[in-house]
Design an enzyme around this catalytic site. Structure first.
Site, PDB file in Angstrom:
ATOM      1  N   PHE A   1       0.815  -1.215   0.000  1.00  0.00           N
ATOM      2  CA  PHE A   1       0.000   0.000   0.000  1.00  0.00           C
ATOM      3  C   PHE A   1       0.850   1.268   0.000  1.00  0.00           C
ATOM      4  O   PHE A   1       0.384   2.328  -0.390  1.00  0.00           O
ATOM      5  CB  PHE A   1      -0.929   0.003   1.233  1.00  0.00           C
ATOM      6  CG  PHE A   1      -0.245   0.478   2.492  1.00  0.00           C
ATOM      7  CD1 PHE A   1      -0.158   1.827   2.793  1.00  0.00           C
ATOM      8  CD2 PHE A   1       0.360  -0.424   3.371  1.00  0.00           C
ATOM      9  CE1 PHE A   1       0.501   2.267   3.936  1.00  0.00           C
ATOM     10  CE2 PHE A   1       1.021   0.002   4.506  1.00  0.00           C
ATOM     11  CZ  PHE A   1       1.086   1.355   4.792  1.00  0.00           C
TER      12      PHE A   1
ATOM     13  N   LYS B   1      -1.168  -7.068  -9.210  1.00  0.00           N
ATOM     14  CA  LYS B   1      -2.120  -7.205  -8.098  1.00  0.00           C
ATOM     15  C   LYS B   1      -1.692  -6.167  -7.074  1.00  0.00           C
ATOM     16  O   LYS B   1      -0.838  -6.417  -6.232  1.00  0.00           O
ATOM     17  CB  LYS B   1      -2.034  -8.623  -7.528  1.00  0.00           C
ATOM     18  CG  LYS B   1      -3.290  -9.152  -6.841  1.00  0.00           C
ATOM     19  CD  LYS B   1      -3.783  -8.313  -5.684  1.00  0.00           C
ATOM     20  CE  LYS B   1      -2.962  -8.453  -4.433  1.00  0.00           C
ATOM     21  NZ  LYS B   1      -3.335  -7.451  -3.391  1.00  0.00           N
TER      22      LYS B   1
ATOM     23  N   GLU C   1      -4.873  -3.894  -1.857  1.00  0.00           N
ATOM     24  CA  GLU C   1      -6.322  -3.675  -1.824  1.00  0.00           C
ATOM     25  C   GLU C   1      -6.672  -2.449  -0.984  1.00  0.00           C
ATOM     26  O   GLU C   1      -7.838  -2.105  -0.830  1.00  0.00           O
ATOM     27  CB  GLU C   1      -7.046  -4.928  -1.318  1.00  0.00           C
ATOM     28  CG  GLU C   1      -6.761  -5.344   0.119  1.00  0.00           C
ATOM     29  CD  GLU C   1      -5.500  -6.214   0.241  1.00  0.00           C
ATOM     30  OE1 GLU C   1      -4.487  -5.897  -0.413  1.00  0.00           O
ATOM     31  OE2 GLU C   1      -5.529  -7.175   1.035  1.00  0.00           O
ATOM     32  N   ARG C   2      -5.637  -1.771  -0.425  1.00  0.00           N
ATOM     33  CA  ARG C   2      -5.944  -0.583   0.379  1.00  0.00           C
ATOM     34  C   ARG C   2      -5.963   0.696  -0.463  1.00  0.00           C
ATOM     35  O   ARG C   2      -6.602   1.669  -0.096  1.00  0.00           O
ATOM     36  CB  ARG C   2      -4.957  -0.461   1.538  1.00  0.00           C
ATOM     37  CG  ARG C   2      -5.364  -1.432   2.641  1.00  0.00           C
ATOM     38  CD  ARG C   2      -4.429  -1.412   3.791  1.00  0.00           C
ATOM     39  NE  ARG C   2      -3.473  -2.507   3.709  1.00  0.00           N
ATOM     40  CZ  ARG C   2      -2.465  -2.685   4.537  1.00  0.00           C
ATOM     41  NH1 ARG C   2      -2.276  -1.843   5.518  1.00  0.00           N
ATOM     42  NH2 ARG C   2      -1.663  -3.704   4.393  1.00  0.00           N
TER      43      ARG C   2
ATOM     44  N   SER D   1       5.383  -6.919   3.389  1.00  0.00           N
ATOM     45  CA  SER D   1       5.963  -7.271   4.696  1.00  0.00           C
ATOM     46  C   SER D   1       6.727  -8.602   4.598  1.00  0.00           C
ATOM     47  O   SER D   1       6.451  -9.427   3.723  1.00  0.00           O
ATOM     48  CB  SER D   1       4.844  -7.367   5.733  1.00  0.00           C
ATOM     49  OG  SER D   1       3.915  -8.339   5.320  1.00  0.00           O
TER      50      SER D   1
ATOM     51  N   CYS E   1       9.484   1.880   3.546  1.00  0.00           N
ATOM     52  CA  CYS E   1      10.417   0.783   3.848  1.00  0.00           C
ATOM     53  C   CYS E   1      11.823   1.318   4.044  1.00  0.00           C
ATOM     54  O   CYS E   1      12.680   0.619   4.567  1.00  0.00           O
ATOM     55  CB  CYS E   1      10.397  -0.255   2.744  1.00  0.00           C
ATOM     56  SG  CYS E   1      11.091   0.361   1.225  1.00  0.00           S
TER      57      CYS E   1
ATOM     58  N   GLU F   1       9.281  -4.388  13.062  1.00  0.00           N
ATOM     59  CA  GLU F   1       8.972  -3.209  12.241  1.00  0.00           C
ATOM     60  C   GLU F   1       7.665  -2.600  12.746  1.00  0.00           C
ATOM     61  O   GLU F   1       6.638  -3.276  12.791  1.00  0.00           O
ATOM     62  CB  GLU F   1       8.823  -3.647  10.778  1.00  0.00           C
ATOM     63  CG  GLU F   1       8.591  -2.479   9.828  1.00  0.00           C
ATOM     64  CD  GLU F   1       8.415  -2.923   8.378  1.00  0.00           C
ATOM     65  OE1 GLU F   1       7.708  -3.927   8.131  1.00  0.00           O
ATOM     66  OE2 GLU F   1       8.984  -2.274   7.486  1.00  0.00           O
TER      67      GLU F   1
HETATM   68  P1  NAD Z   1       1.584  -6.588   3.090  1.00  0.00           P
HETATM   69  O1  NAD Z   1       2.605  -7.654   3.167  1.00  0.00           O
HETATM   70  O2  NAD Z   1       0.462  -6.598   4.065  1.00  0.00           O
HETATM   71  O3  NAD Z   1       0.876  -6.612   1.633  1.00  0.00           O
HETATM   72  C1  NAD Z   1       1.623  -6.599   0.456  1.00  0.00           C
HETATM   73  C2  NAD Z   1       0.838  -7.326  -0.628  1.00  0.00           C
HETATM   74  O4  NAD Z   1       0.625  -8.681  -0.226  1.00  0.00           O
HETATM   75  C3  NAD Z   1      -0.529  -6.739  -0.901  1.00  0.00           C
HETATM   76  O5  NAD Z   1      -0.763  -6.725  -2.291  1.00  0.00           O
HETATM   77  C4  NAD Z   1      -1.469  -7.681  -0.183  1.00  0.00           C
HETATM   78  O6  NAD Z   1      -2.728  -7.785  -0.803  1.00  0.00           O
HETATM   79  C5  NAD Z   1      -0.746  -9.010  -0.241  1.00  0.00           C
HETATM   80  N1  NAD Z   1      -1.036  -9.858   0.921  1.00  0.00           N
HETATM   81  C6  NAD Z   1      -1.317  -9.440   2.191  1.00  0.00           C
HETATM   82  N2  NAD Z   1      -1.523 -10.496   2.997  1.00  0.00           N
HETATM   83  C7  NAD Z   1      -1.368 -11.601   2.237  1.00  0.00           C
HETATM   84  C8  NAD Z   1      -1.440 -13.005   2.515  1.00  0.00           C
HETATM   85  N3  NAD Z   1      -1.725 -13.470   3.737  1.00  0.00           N
HETATM   86  N4  NAD Z   1      -1.210 -13.867   1.508  1.00  0.00           N
HETATM   87  C9  NAD Z   1      -0.921 -13.416   0.275  1.00  0.00           C
HETATM   88  N5  NAD Z   1      -0.843 -12.090  -0.040  1.00  0.00           N
HETATM   89  C10 NAD Z   1      -1.057 -11.203   0.924  1.00  0.00           C
HETATM   90  O7  NAD Z   1       2.366  -5.196   3.114  1.00  0.00           O
HETATM   91  P2  NAD Z   1       1.764  -3.722   3.200  1.00  0.00           P
HETATM   92  O8  NAD Z   1       1.221  -3.491   4.562  1.00  0.00           O
HETATM   93  O9  NAD Z   1       0.890  -3.445   2.038  1.00  0.00           O
HETATM   94  O10 NAD Z   1       3.088  -2.842   2.995  1.00  0.00           O
HETATM   95  C11 NAD Z   1       3.943  -2.495   4.051  1.00  0.00           C
HETATM   96  C12 NAD Z   1       5.113  -3.447   4.141  1.00  0.00           C
HETATM   97  O11 NAD Z   1       5.826  -3.463   2.895  1.00  0.00           O
HETATM   98  C13 NAD Z   1       6.139  -3.039   5.174  1.00  0.00           C
HETATM   99  O12 NAD Z   1       6.595  -4.200   5.825  1.00  0.00           O
HETATM  100  C14 NAD Z   1       7.254  -2.404   4.348  1.00  0.00           C
HETATM  101  O13 NAD Z   1       8.523  -2.432   4.958  1.00  0.00           O
HETATM  102  C15 NAD Z   1       7.220  -3.260   3.136  1.00  0.00           C
HETATM  103  N6  NAD Z   1       7.841  -2.596   1.985  1.00  0.00           N
HETATM  104  C16 NAD Z   1       9.067  -3.066   1.567  1.00  0.00           C
HETATM  105  C17 NAD Z   1       9.683  -2.457   0.502  1.00  0.00           C
HETATM  106  C18 NAD Z   1      11.011  -2.970   0.012  1.00  0.00           C
HETATM  107  O14 NAD Z   1      11.388  -2.642  -1.112  1.00  0.00           O
HETATM  108  N7  NAD Z   1      11.721  -3.772   0.788  1.00  0.00           N
HETATM  109  C19 NAD Z   1       9.083  -1.366  -0.134  1.00  0.00           C
HETATM  110  C20 NAD Z   1       7.835  -0.926   0.325  1.00  0.00           C
HETATM  111  C21 NAD Z   1       7.221  -1.559   1.385  1.00  0.00           C
END
Ligand code: NAD
Length: 498
Positions: free
Chosen positions: A149, A173, A176-177, A226, A281, A383
């Site tokens: 998101f 994909k 969804e937020r 994450s 991140c 985190e």
């Molecule tokens: P998230 O892991 O909750 O979601 C990321 C994606 O995964 C979304 O598209 C979501 O729909 C999907 N997803 C969520 N739960 C899932 C599940 N149980 N099974 C399969 N898919 C699932 O992350 P977020 O809250 O959207 O973003 C924040 C996180 O992303 C933080 O941890 C941040 O550090 C990380 N991030 C990392 C980078 C990097 O380059 N390392 C960059 C940006 C964000």
């Protein structure tokens, strides 16, 4: 209230699964959209659409493909204000910060305009008698990206632009937020001349992600989000025989050496710690002053700066940062502050009770600052992803370096110092993927690669830069001999070039 759709074959398509998520406007707390959550069958329909469109795209010459990227850059510039406004309303970050999100994405699209050069193969003339050897890079087919998101413009562009410029069809994909901007970007790609089906967007949650991971026609998956989900997607995607790269969470340290310019260090810490409400991140979430004198001076200067942070609605151009993305995110960050207090850290600034006048239902939180954090505490190990900075005091440089090295995350890190020798030693020894020397958020430029180490990154290749071309193409090597170089008679030994 807006009904969000999927985007398949160049058209908006209503969701048919019967499952929906609420889309919020974080600055007011209102529900502003209804987001369809795709079923396995809907994901498969998007894949089939992409499969049908892909061969013609792979056969399109690379420069024509690049020209569409150039046109897309122009269209995003034309619609920049509208995109930034939509992004700020769905995500919560300020409009100025949303423009940065778009700009860092566009830089990778600009990089993708030069991909024809990077896709060139190699050639060896006369590798043997009458024998030439050459290699070529070819696209993989249909590939997918699953994005978080927190950068709804930048990260989708980091994924789809190099993949498409390399000749792949891309299934996105998004989170969804905040799916509004990714959908607008897909529309703009079609307006720029991209054939329908080469960029499809499917909204959804775990069900859509699992359908992507299990689909036999998806050749590669790029993920950002994450760490627990990154690890899950990496394991399941690899088991299904796909090429997978996953980028996860972070706990980015900033080391402040006794000789650092303290004003610059404090400016850097408030910007990188609290900008975008800490939902980056590459946010700095741990400050490590080296020596008691440095730590005391840092705290004396930081406390008033954190207390006077200006929090405002996303549309307020004078705000330092806006609300968090959802109420759940806000509650989660508040819980971490409670945990930190119970663990014995000193809460030097408590922003939990901040209320935004006129926006009482928005997801706002004031800046929080912890002093005397130690490495066994959960607020150090995990985190938090909010406007909370932890100060861990180190006695010497070696201890500061070990803190960064021993942490399970290894995304970004910074050192503030005037000592070139210390900076060089740090850059060489620290076990982290992206390093800043007097730069707090060292996001590499588009033509370098972006990726963390340890549990911040899974897979061998990074995002954007030359690694993106390696990830989205496969290499083929051709050894050719023409009749004039062929001697008669069969050979039964291992072929040699001489
Ligand atoms: P998230 O892991 O909750 O979601 C990321 C994606 O995964 C979304 O598209 C979501 O729909 C999907 N997803 C969520 N739960 C899932 C599940 N149980 N099974 C399969 N898919 C699932 O992350 P977020 O809250 O959207 O973003 C924040 C996180 O992303 C933080 O941890 C941040 O550090 C990380 N991030 C990392 C980078 C990097 O380059 N390392 C960059 C940006 C964000």
């Amino acid at each position: 209230m807006r009904d969000i759709t999927h985007f398949i074959g160049g058209k908006h398509v209503a969701g048919t699964s019967g499952r929906f998520a609420d889309g919020y406007q974080p600055m007011t707390g209102e529900v502003i959209s209804r987001i369809p959550l795709a079923s396995k069958a809907e994901v498969r329909a998007a894949v089939e659409n992409a499969l049908a469109a892909w061969p013609a795209w792979a056969a399109t010459n690379p420069q024509r493909r690049a020209r569409i990227m150039m046109k897309f850059v122009e269209l995003v510039a034309r619609d920049n204000d509208e995109l930034a406004d939509l992004l700020a309303r769905e995500h919560g970050k300020t409009v100025a910060d949303a423009k940065g999100d778009i700009q860092r994405g566009i830089e990778v699209v600009e990089f993708a305009c030069g991909i024809p050069h990077l896709m060139k193969g190699e050639f060896t003339d006369s590798a043997g008698p009458g024998i030439d050897v050459y290699s070529m890079r070819q696209p993989l087919g249909v590939v997918a990206g699953i994005t978080p998101f927190n950068f709804p413009a930048m990260i989708p562009m980091w994924k789809f632009a190099p993949a498409i410029a390399c000749g792949n069809a891309f299934l996105l994909k998004p989170s969804e937020r905040d799916p509004g901007v990714p959908l607008r970007l897909a529309e703009l790609m079609i307006e720029a001349g991209l054939p329908a089906g080469i960029l499809n967007v499917v909204n959804g949650d775990k069900e859509a992600v699992d359908a992507i991971l299990d689909d036999p026609d998806i050749r590669a998956v790029g993920f950002v989000g994450s760490t627990p989900i990154a690890e899950y997607i990496y394991t399941r995607g690899c088991a299904a025989g796909k090429r997978v790269q996953c980028f996860g969470g972070a706990k980015n340290h900033m080391i402040i050496m006794p000789d650092a310019d303290m004003s610059q260090a404090v400016d850097a810490l408030v910007g990188a710690g609290y900008g975008s409400a800490g939902e980056r991140c590459m946010a700095v979430s741990v400050a490590v002053p080296v020596g008691k004198g440095t730590a005391d001076e840092l705290m004396n200067r930081l406390v008033p700066r954190v207390e006077s942070l200006k929090i405002g609605p996303s549309t307020d151009s004078s705000a330092d940062y806006g609300p968090l993305v959802t109420r759940d995110a806000l509650n989660r960050v508040r819980d971490y502050v409670e945990i930190g207090i119970k663990e014995g850290a000193t809460l030097a600034v408590d922003g939990r009770n901040f209320k935004m006048q006129g926006y009482e239902d928005g997801f706002y939180m004031g800046g929080c600052l912890f002093d005397n954090v130690s490495k066994d505490m959960r607020i150090y190990k995990e985190e938090i992803f909010g406007p909370v900075l932890s100060v861990v005091r180190a006695e010497g440089y070696g201890e500061a370096l070990s803190l960064a090295n021993d942490h399970e995350y290894g995304n970004g890190v910074a050192i503030f110092t005037r000592d070139g020798d210390a900076a060089r030693d740090f850059a060489s020894k620290v076990q982290v993927g992206m390093i800043g020397v007097n730069v707090p958020i060292p996001v590499p430029l588009a033509y370098y690669t972006f990726g963390g180490w340890k549990r911040s990154g899974f897979g061998d290749l990074n995002q954007h830069g030359p690694d993106a071309v390696r990830f989205y193409t496969k290499t083929k090597t051709v050894t050719s001999r023409w009749p004039s170089g062929i001697k008669d008679g069969a050979s039964f030994t291992m072929p040699l070039m001489h």
